[in-house]
Design an enzyme around this catalytic site. Structure first.
Site, PDB file in Angstrom:
ATOM      1  N   HIS A  54       0.814  -1.207   0.000  1.00  0.00           N
ATOM      2  CA  HIS A  54       0.000   0.000   0.000  1.00  0.00           C
ATOM      3  C   HIS A  54       0.853   1.266   0.000  1.00  0.00           C
ATOM      4  O   HIS A  54       0.516   2.245  -0.660  1.00  0.00           O
ATOM      5  CB  HIS A  54      -0.921  -0.010   1.224  1.00  0.00           C
ATOM      6  CG  HIS A  54      -1.874   1.144   1.272  1.00  0.00           C
ATOM      7  ND1 HIS A  54      -3.034   1.178   0.530  1.00  0.00           N
ATOM      8  CD2 HIS A  54      -1.835   2.319   1.959  1.00  0.00           C
ATOM      9  CE1 HIS A  54      -3.665   2.310   0.764  1.00  0.00           C
ATOM     10  NE2 HIS A  54      -2.964   3.021   1.629  1.00  0.00           N
ATOM     11  N   HIS A 105      -9.964   2.798  -0.279  1.00  0.00           N
ATOM     12  CA  HIS A 105     -10.043   2.327   1.107  1.00  0.00           C
ATOM     13  C   HIS A 105     -10.898   1.060   1.100  1.00  0.00           C
ATOM     14  O   HIS A 105     -11.897   0.953   1.814  1.00  0.00           O
ATOM     15  CB  HIS A 105     -10.624   3.400   2.024  1.00  0.00           C
ATOM     16  CG  HIS A 105      -9.873   3.549   3.313  1.00  0.00           C
ATOM     17  ND1 HIS A 105     -10.468   3.646   4.540  1.00  0.00           N
ATOM     18  CD2 HIS A 105      -8.535   3.603   3.564  1.00  0.00           C
ATOM     19  CE1 HIS A 105      -9.566   3.762   5.485  1.00  0.00           C
ATOM     20  NE2 HIS A 105      -8.372   3.740   4.923  1.00  0.00           N
TER      21      HIS A 105
END
EC number: 6.3.5.3
Length: 751
Positions: A54, A105
């Protein structure tokens, strides 16, 4: 016992939980090589989150570098900030600039839908704030499993409530987005959030920690145990072997604190006392300290025990990994600290000096006087692993592409055509989404000019001149599965077309690249093809890539999601009074189709009526897109059009229905000669449905002729309560509206 640097040097063979923190054996060995010893627990925590997929983009870096080939010039001038910054910044004229970015997200929103989605909005808003801008609007492209699936009933209401709740509390209008349902998103919904902000050219901020002796200040919310390790793992064992505790993996948002933080930051910027600033997103303090130090020319010393805590039991490793929301870090000259603190106090924002900028190239973090981190910040923030993952064209791709819609039956009667139109508009992906969008405040702040269900959202950013911006997000994952190169280009084309349909000039993009596991060569081939497609397409359109996000590991039980490269397009309009809405506005207006319709039904919404997905998607045509855009933009400036609606999902049939339902007007149209199924349901790109008064006909025709855009007169807008396809069928608008409005509301009844 605290694991200090000295202790780490003296106990080289102590076991460490590197695997539990998401690190691979070779990555752990590399950390030891960099440090010349084993890492301390705190250093291990930092590297684990900063070297995660990420944060480090370790599987995507080699491909993302291709975006540099697009350049940095928009049709309105060079970018003021681009890839590598916290968000891209575009000069829009009048001394103003716009910054915008989209991020994902996804996984947190599956685990805890409300907070996962809410903190996704909060995080992207702070990215925009950290560039020196006032956030002015948000958008939310969403993907879910089948509408009637049990888990969709669990995640969808919470995600929508989270997006709306956080954005509404901030007072930010939600002006657009998408909602798509597909079986591949079951168990792995996609929650992408975009924010846009406006700033003056002189207001641009950077995140570089510069100036030896300058103070490092944390301000905003206190640090808690939420989101620990969220960037690298969803939950982790505490580092205290004597008492393992599962910490919550999803952050908890407080939009009211964020609202205070926004106003506080803007006053700090206006005072001219911020040297560098960064928000706390993924990886928390680990990210903010290492990235700010890395972006500067010196080092940084931090006293971790000075960090204000909500939970006093947190270990130093947990403080470094916490992703508690509503936090920022600033670098401030010593002489400005008092004023900085006074402004924070005015807004009731907690602020604490926790360190300073130092000479040299070390990031030193102490805990109660003992050094627990001693690293070169560049090795944490910039020198993470870079993987050239194997990629290969899937063995099943040829079979998929050969399975075309040619085998599907075309409508045998006009009644069957009518039935297919009704089935289409009542399908989950084409139906009314107002159950969702009505939960969002679209008009707060008073500058929303266009919002859902318009083709693009539009905001006025300068009241004196009427200067405005338009934004659209788009992606058809079905197209991207059939051909990821073309699929990404079709997402780009649709976003470009939607912005142009509003009357704005498309100028730049941000992207959110949602894919399955990078350890699957099929997925890496899809990802690589999509990147190349966007690079080639953006080069053709002259729309640089300003930044974005990559989200990998979107798979459930070994099944990857559809490749979903979402494109957010920014456009500029000199005067929002010139905008063109998407729905029919006046009875008696002519209805015309701009562009060329081809037999391109593979991957279409019509094919979905037969549960079919195969063949090749429509072929992108960037020359035609630019020509169409030039017509739409010129026509808007001359105020020739009453409406303009792009043709995409569902083709002409869907565009007609949406244009009629927008203001309750009917239409009478005659299909061009040829296959009626193609005419109604083809999803050929570079097309728009427009309406205009008779007085505009010659001028519109002249614009089309000069640009080489085919214009086909279809019929006219009527006051009748029906959509009539002359000589074939008529559908009552009341029945159409009931069919269109029912699916989502029925599925969400009781939520």
């Amino acid at each position: 016992m605290v694991d200090t640097v000295e202790n780490a040097s003296n106990t080289p063979h102590d076991p460490q939980p590197w695997a539990e923190l998401g690190l691979k054996a070779e990555e752990y060995d590399r950390i030891r090589e960099i440090l010349g010893r084993r890492p301390t627990g705190c250093e291990l925590a930092m590297y684990s989150v900063m070297w995660s997929e990420h944060c480090s983009y370790k599987s995507s870096k080699v491909h993302l570098r291709r975006f540099g080939a697009v350049g940095h010039d928009t049709p309105r001038g060079p970018l003021l900030a681009g890839i590598g910054e916290q968000a891209g910044v575009v000069d829009v004229g009048n001394g103003l600039a716009v910054t915008f970015k989209i991020e994902s997200h996804n996984h947190p929103s599956y685990v805890e839908p409300y907070q996962g989605a809410a903190t996704g909005v909060g995080g992207i808003v702070r990215d925009i704030l950290a560039m020196g801008a006032r956030p002015i609007g948000v958008m939310d492209p969403l993907r879910f499993g089948p509408l009637d699936a049990p888990d969709t009933a669990r995640v969808l209401p919470g995600i929508v409530a989270g997006v709306g709740g956080y954005g509404n509390c901030l007072g930010l209008p939600n002006i657009g987005g998408e909602v798509v349902f597909d079986p591949t998103y079951y168990g792995n919904p996609l929650v992408n959030a975009l924010c846009v902000g406006v700033l003056g050219h002189d207001d641009l901020q950077t995140n570089a920690a510069v100036g030896v002796g300058n103070q490092v200040i944390m301000f905003g919310a206190a640090t808690g145990g939420d989101g620990i390790g969220g960037a690298s793992i969803l939950a982790s064992e505490t580092f205290d072997a004597d008492g393992p505790v599962k910490r919550p993996s999803v952050q908890v948002g407080d939009p009211f604190m964020e609202k205070l933080l926004i106003e506080c930051c803007l006053e700090l910027y206006a005072a001219g006392i911020v040297v560098g600033i960064q928000d706390f997103g993924a990886a928390g303090i680990s990210c903010a300290t290492s990235e700010m130090a890395s972006a500067g020319v010196g080092g940084m010393h931090v006293e971790l025990d000075l960090v204000e805590l909500r939970d006093p039991t947190l270990a130093p490793e947990e403080i470094l990994m916490s992703e508690s929301q509503e936090r920022m870090m600033a670098v401030v000259a010593p002489g400005d600290v008092e004023q900085f603190m006074a402004i924070c106090a005015k807004w009731d924002v907690l602020a604490t000096v926790i360190g300073e900028v130092t000479e040299g190239d070390r990031l030193i973090i102490d805990w109660h006087g003992q050094t627990v981190v001693d690293v070169d910040p560049r090795t944490v923030a910039d020198d993470g692993p870079v993987y050239e993952r194997p990629w290969a064209r899937p063995s099943w791709q040829d079979t998929l592409q050969s399975d075309t819609t040619a085998k599907l039956p075309r409508a045998a009667s006009d009644q069957e055509l009518a039935d297919q139109v009704l089935r289409l508009v009542g399908s989950p992906n084409q139906c009314d989404k107002s159950w969702i969008t009505d939960q969002y405040d679209r008009f707060v702040r008073g500058n929303s000019v266009l919002a859902q269900p318009e083709d693009a959202g539009m905001l006025r950013i300068d009241e004196a001149s009427g200067l405005g911006i338009a934004l659209a997000t788009d992606c058809n994952g079905r197209f991207a599965l059939l051909n990821p190169y073309w699929g990404a280009q079709l997402a780009l084309s649709e976003a470009y077309r939607n912005v142009a349909a509003s009357g704005a000039q498309p100028v730049a993009i941000t992207d959110c690249l949602n894919f399955g596991s990078p350890e699957d060569p099929d997925v890496m081939w899809q990802f690589r093809e999509a990147i190349i497609g966007l690079v080639d397409g953006c080069t053709e359109l002259g729309t640089p890539v300003t930044g974005g996000n990559v989200s990998f590991y979107n798979s459930t039980d070994g099944a990857n999601i559809l490749p979903t490269p979402v494109v957010g397009m920014l456009g500029i309009i000199d005067d929002v009074a010139d905008r063109t809405p998407s729905g029919f506005a006046y009875a008696g207006d002519a209805i015309a189709l701009l562009g060329t319709t081809r037999d391109e039904l593979d991957g279409s919404a019509w094919a979905g009526l037969f549960d079919h997905l195969g063949g090749q998607p429509p072929r992108p045509d960037f020359a035609a897109e630019k020509a169409l855009a030039s017509v739409l933009i010129s026509a808007a400036k001359q105020r020739l059009l009453s409406s303009a609606h792009d043709l995409s999902d569902g083709g002409l049939a869907q565009a007609l229905v949406e244009s009629c339902l927008r203001r309750g007007l009917g239409a009478a149209v005659t299909l061009p000669d040829g296959d009626a199924t193609v005419a109604l349901f083809s999803e050929s790109p570079a097309r728009a449905l427009v309406s205009f008064p008779a007085s505009s006909l010659d001028a519109v025709a002249r614009l089309c002729s000069e640009a080489g855009v085919p214009l086909t007169r279809l019929g006219e807008v009527t006051e009748l309560d029906e959509i009539e396809v002359v000589g074939r069928f008529a559908l009552g608008l009341t029945d159409v509206r009931e069919t269109w409005a029912a699916p989502l509301r029925a599925a969400m009844a009781g939520h």
